[in-house]
Design a protein around this motif. Structure first.
Motif, mmCIF file in Angstrom:
data_model
loop_
_atom_site.group_PDB
_atom_site.id
_atom_site.type_symbol
_atom_site.label_atom_id
_atom_site.label_comp_id
_atom_site.label_asym_id
_atom_site.label_seq_id
_atom_site.Cartn_x
_atom_site.Cartn_y
_atom_site.Cartn_z
ATOM 1 N N PHE A 54 0.825 -1.201 0.000
ATOM 2 C CA PHE A 54 0.000 0.000 0.000
ATOM 3 C C PHE A 54 0.864 1.257 0.000
ATOM 4 O O PHE A 54 0.499 2.282 -0.588
ATOM 5 C CB PHE A 54 -0.913 -0.003 1.233
ATOM 6 C CG PHE A 54 -1.947 1.090 1.244
ATOM 7 C CD1 PHE A 54 -3.158 0.935 0.587
ATOM 8 C CD2 PHE A 54 -1.708 2.276 1.917
ATOM 9 C CE1 PHE A 54 -4.114 1.938 0.595
ATOM 10 C CE2 PHE A 54 -2.659 3.289 1.942
ATOM 11 C CZ PHE A 54 -3.864 3.119 1.274
ATOM 12 N N THR A 55 2.010 1.196 0.656
ATOM 13 C CA THR A 55 2.842 2.397 0.805
ATOM 14 C C THR A 55 4.067 2.395 -0.109
ATOM 15 O O THR A 55 4.906 3.287 -0.020
ATOM 16 C CB THR A 55 3.320 2.531 2.270
ATOM 17 O OG1 THR A 55 4.047 1.349 2.651
ATOM 18 C CG2 THR A 55 2.138 2.719 3.210
ATOM 19 N N ARG A 56 4.179 1.393 -0.997
ATOM 20 C CA ARG A 56 5.375 1.295 -1.855
ATOM 21 C C ARG A 56 5.587 2.559 -2.684
ATOM 22 O O ARG A 56 6.689 3.103 -2.748
ATOM 23 C CB ARG A 56 5.251 0.078 -2.779
ATOM 24 C CG ARG A 56 6.504 -0.202 -3.615
ATOM 25 C CD ARG A 56 6.281 -1.370 -4.541
ATOM 26 N NE ARG A 56 5.288 -1.063 -5.570
ATOM 27 C CZ ARG A 56 5.571 -0.435 -6.715
ATOM 28 N NH1 ARG A 56 6.821 -0.041 -6.974
ATOM 29 N NH2 ARG A 56 4.629 -0.200 -7.605
ATOM 30 N N LYS A 57 4.523 3.043 -3.317
ATOM 31 C CA LYS A 57 4.649 4.250 -4.144
ATOM 32 C C LYS A 57 4.970 5.473 -3.288
ATOM 33 O O LYS A 57 5.764 6.330 -3.694
ATOM 34 C CB LYS A 57 3.364 4.484 -4.926
ATOM 35 C CG LYS A 57 3.091 3.464 -6.014
ATOM 36 C CD LYS A 57 1.825 3.827 -6.774
ATOM 37 C CE LYS A 57 1.526 2.832 -7.872
ATOM 38 N NZ LYS A 57 0.294 3.188 -8.619
ATOM 39 N N LEU A 58 4.339 5.556 -2.124
ATOM 40 C CA LEU A 58 4.572 6.709 -1.245
ATOM 41 C C LEU A 58 6.039 6.755 -0.811
ATOM 42 O O LEU A 58 6.675 7.814 -0.827
ATOM 43 C CB LEU A 58 3.657 6.627 -0.017
ATOM 44 C CG LEU A 58 2.154 6.439 -0.279
ATOM 45 C CD1 LEU A 58 1.391 6.347 1.037
ATOM 46 C CD2 LEU A 58 1.607 7.580 -1.135
ATOM 47 N N GLU A 59 6.567 5.599 -0.429
ATOM 48 C CA GLU A 59 7.975 5.548 -0.029
ATOM 49 C C GLU A 59 8.883 5.824 -1.220
ATOM 50 O O GLU A 59 9.944 6.449 -1.079
ATOM 51 C CB GLU A 59 8.272 4.172 0.579
ATOM 52 C CG GLU A 59 7.574 3.951 1.923
ATOM 53 C CD GLU A 59 7.681 2.533 2.422
ATOM 54 O OE1 GLU A 59 7.844 2.352 3.637
ATOM 55 O OE2 GLU A 59 7.596 1.596 1.600
ATOM 56 N N GLY A 60 8.446 5.386 -2.406
ATOM 57 C CA GLY A 60 9.222 5.657 -3.620
ATOM 58 C C GLY A 60 9.313 7.140 -3.914
ATOM 59 O O GLY A 60 10.356 7.642 -4.382
ATOM 60 N N MET A 61 8.251 7.885 -3.659
ATOM 61 C CA MET A 61 8.272 9.343 -3.848
ATOM 62 C C MET A 61 9.341 9.988 -2.969
ATOM 63 O O MET A 61 10.094 10.864 -3.416
ATOM 64 C CB MET A 61 6.913 9.949 -3.509
ATOM 65 C CG MET A 61 5.794 9.606 -4.477
ATOM 66 S SD MET A 61 4.297 10.510 -4.004
ATOM 67 C CE MET A 61 3.063 9.554 -4.871
ATOM 68 N N PHE A 62 9.406 9.533 -1.716
ATOM 69 C CA PHE A 62 10.404 10.095 -0.801
ATOM 70 C C PHE A 62 11.822 9.782 -1.276
ATOM 71 O O PHE A 62 12.720 10.629 -1.195
ATOM 72 C CB PHE A 62 10.195 9.551 0.613
ATOM 73 C CG PHE A 62 9.190 10.336 1.403
ATOM 74 C CD1 PHE A 62 9.563 11.467 2.109
ATOM 75 C CD2 PHE A 62 7.859 9.960 1.424
ATOM 76 C CE1 PHE A 62 8.643 12.202 2.826
ATOM 77 C CE2 PHE A 62 6.926 10.677 2.134
ATOM 78 C CZ PHE A 62 7.316 11.808 2.844
ATOM 79 N N LYS A 63 12.025 8.571 -1.765
ATOM 80 C CA LYS A 63 13.349 8.207 -2.270
ATOM 81 C C LYS A 63 13.737 9.084 -3.454
ATOM 82 O O LYS A 63 14.892 9.519 -3.577
ATOM 83 C CB LYS A 63 13.360 6.729 -2.674
ATOM 84 C CG LYS A 63 13.288 5.773 -1.489
ATOM 85 C CD LYS A 63 13.247 4.320 -1.951
ATOM 86 C CE LYS A 63 13.121 3.381 -0.761
ATOM 87 N NZ LYS A 63 13.010 1.960 -1.182
ATOM 88 N N ASP A 64 12.770 9.350 -4.344
ATOM 89 C CA ASP A 64 13.040 10.212 -5.494
ATOM 90 C C ASP A 64 13.436 11.615 -5.053
ATOM 91 O O ASP A 64 14.365 12.224 -5.603
ATOM 92 C CB ASP A 64 11.802 10.299 -6.403
ATOM 93 C CG ASP A 64 11.660 9.085 -7.303
ATOM 94 O OD1 ASP A 64 12.595 8.253 -7.342
ATOM 95 O OD2 ASP A 64 10.622 8.971 -7.980
ATOM 96 N N VAL A 65 12.723 12.148 -4.064
ATOM 97 C CA VAL A 65 13.014 13.506 -3.588
ATOM 98 C C VAL A 65 14.392 13.554 -2.929
ATOM 99 O O VAL A 65 15.172 14.495 -3.153
ATOM 100 C CB VAL A 65 11.916 13.976 -2.610
ATOM 101 C CG1 VAL A 65 12.319 15.289 -1.920
ATOM 102 C CG2 VAL A 65 10.594 14.183 -3.357
ATOM 103 N N ASP A 66 14.715 12.536 -2.136
ATOM 104 C CA ASP A 66 16.038 12.491 -1.490
ATOM 105 C C ASP A 66 17.139 12.364 -2.533
ATOM 106 O O ASP A 66 18.181 13.049 -2.451
ATOM 107 C CB ASP A 66 16.109 11.310 -0.518
ATOM 108 C CG ASP A 66 15.262 11.526 0.726
ATOM 109 O OD1 ASP A 66 14.911 12.689 1.011
ATOM 110 O OD2 ASP A 66 14.932 10.530 1.402
#
Length: 352
Positions: free
Chosen positions: A275-287
Motif C-alpha cells: 500500500f505504501t510502496r509508491k509513497l515511499e518511492g516518492m520520498f526516495k526520489d526527492v532524497d
C-alpha cells in the motif's frame, strides 16, 4: 425470629407466597408511578436504592424466599420497563457523555439480563448501535457540510471510544456492534469519506507544528487512523493521498518530513508494504534529487553556465508518482538553456 420459626414449618410456603404477591403488587404500581414522574437517571437511582433497601430488609428470611423476592424486585423495577427506560432519555445521556449515569444503567441492565428470557444487554447494545448510526448519518449524509465531515467524525470517534471504555466498561458486544454501525453508515456515502479523510490529513501535514502541539498531532493522527480503518474505499483514499503527497513534496508544502514518514508508517502497519510502496518511492526520489542537485551545484562547469539563475530539478520515477496529462510547453530561451544544461549533466553523470 418469627420468620425463622415459619421457615422451619410447612407454613413457610404460604407466608412466602403472601410476601411475593404483596411485593409484586406494590412495586408494580410504584415503578410505574416513578417512571412516569421522573427522568431516566432519577428512576435508575430509585431502582438502585429500592433494591438495596429491600434486600437489606429481607436478610432474615429463608434463602429461597430471599432469592424469590430478588427476582420479583428486579422484574418489577427493571425487567418490565427496559424499553421505557431506554426510550426515556438514553440518547440524551450519550449526547451529554454522562459517564456515571450510563455506568449505572449498564450495571442495572446486566442485572436484568440474568433473568431467563431477558435480553437486556442486547437491547442496550442495539440502542447504542442505533444512536451511533443516527449520529454518523447526521455527519456524513449532508453534502452541504462536507467540509466539516472529518472534524465532526473525529470528535464522534473519540466520543464513542470514551463511552465504550468508561461508561460501558469495554463491553465487547457493545463496542463491536457500535463499531460496525459506524462503519456501515460512514460507507453509505461511498467514496466521499475516503476523499475527505485524505484531504484532512493533507491539511494536518501542511500545518504540522505551526498549528498543533506534538500531543495534538499524535492524538489527531491516532483518531484519523481509527477513521481510516472504517473506510472501505481505501483505493480512493490512496489516489487522493498520493496526489496530495506529490504536491507537498514537489512544492515544499510539507511542514515536517518526520511527520510525513510517521503517517506513512501508520498506513504501512494498517495496510501492508504494498500500500505504501509508491509513497515511499516518492520520498526516495526527492532524497535522490536533492543529492543530484548538490552534485550539480558542485560541478562548476554546469552550475557556472547558469549564471545567477537558481535551478531546482526533481528526477521522478514514473511508476511512483500520480499520472498527469502531458502538456507541450514552449519554454523561454533562458529556461530552455537551463533544461539542456541539466540534461547534459545528468546524462554524463549516469552513463553507466
Amino acid at each position: 425470629r418469627l420468620l425463622t420459626m415459619f421457615a422451619s414449618t410447612k407454613m413457610n410456603t404460604s407466608l412466602e407466597q403472601s410476601i411475593l404477591i404483596a411485593t409484586t403488587d406494590y412495586f408494580r404500581v410504584k415503578s410505574l408511578e416513578n417512571l412516569q414522574d421522573n427522568d431516566i437517571v432519577t428512576y435508575l437511582r430509585y431502582v438502585e436504592r429500592q433494591m438495596s433497601l429491600e434486600l437489606g430488609r429481607i436478610s432474615s428470611l429463608h434463602s429461597s424466599t430471599r432469592r424469590a423476592l430478588s427476582v420479583v424486585l428486579e422484574k418489577n423495577l427493571l425487567v418490565n420497563h427496559l424499553s421505557s427506560i431506554l426510550a426515556k432519555g438514553f440518547d440524551q445521556l450519550c449526547d451529554e457523555t454522562r459517564i456515571e449515569d450510563l455506568k449505572l444503567l449498564h450495571r442495572l441492565f446486566r442485572v436484568a439480563d440474568l433473568h431467563d428470557g431477558c435480553e437486556a444487554c442486547s437491547m442496550l447494545r442495539d440502542s447504542f448501535g442505533e444512536y451511533v448510526r443516527e449520529k454518523v448519518d447526521q455527519i456524513v449524509s449532508n453534502p452541504e457540510r462536507d467540509d466539516a465531515m472529518v472534524p465532526n467524525l473525529l470528535d464522534f470517534v473519540e466520543k464513542r471510544k470514551v463511552l465504550c471504555e468508561e461508561a460501558f466498561g469495554n463491553d465487547e458486544a457493545i463496542a463491536d456492534f457500535s463499531k460496525q454501525a459506524m462503519e456501515r453508515q460512514i460507507n453509505k456515502r461511498q467514496n466521499k469519506p475516503a476523499e475527505y479523510v485524505a484531504k484532512h490529513i493533507d491539511q494536518i501535514l501542511k500545518a504540522g507544528n505551526k498549528k498543533y502541539s506534538e500531543d495534538e498531532l499524535t492524538s489527531t493522527l491516532d483518531k484519523l487512523i481509527v477513521l481510516f480503518r472504517c473506510i472501505q474505499g481505501k483505493d480512493i483514499f490512496e489516489a487522493f493521498y498520493e496526489r496530495d503527497l506529490a504536491k507537498r513534496l514537489l512544492f515544499d508544502r510539507s511542514a515536517s518530513l518526520d511527520l510525513e514518514n510517521n503517517m506513512i508508517s501508520r498506513l504501512k502497519v494498517e495496510c501492508g508494504a504494498s500500500f505504501t510502496r509508491k509513497l515511499e518511492g516518492m520520498f526516495k526520489d526527492v532524497d535522490l534529487s536533492a543529492d543530484i542537485m548538490h552534485s550539480f551545484r558542485e560541478n562548476r562547469r554546469s552550475a557556472g553556465a547558469l549564471g545567477d539563475i537558481e535551478l531546482k530539478v526533481n528526477v521522478l520515477t514514473t511508476s511512483f508518482w500520480p499520472s498527469m496529462a502531458k502538456e507541450e510547453l514552449k519554454l523561454p530561451r533562458e529556461l530552455n538553456y537551463c533544461q539542456e544544461t541539466f540534461t547534459t549533466f545528468y546524462l554524463e553523470s549516469h552513463k553507466s
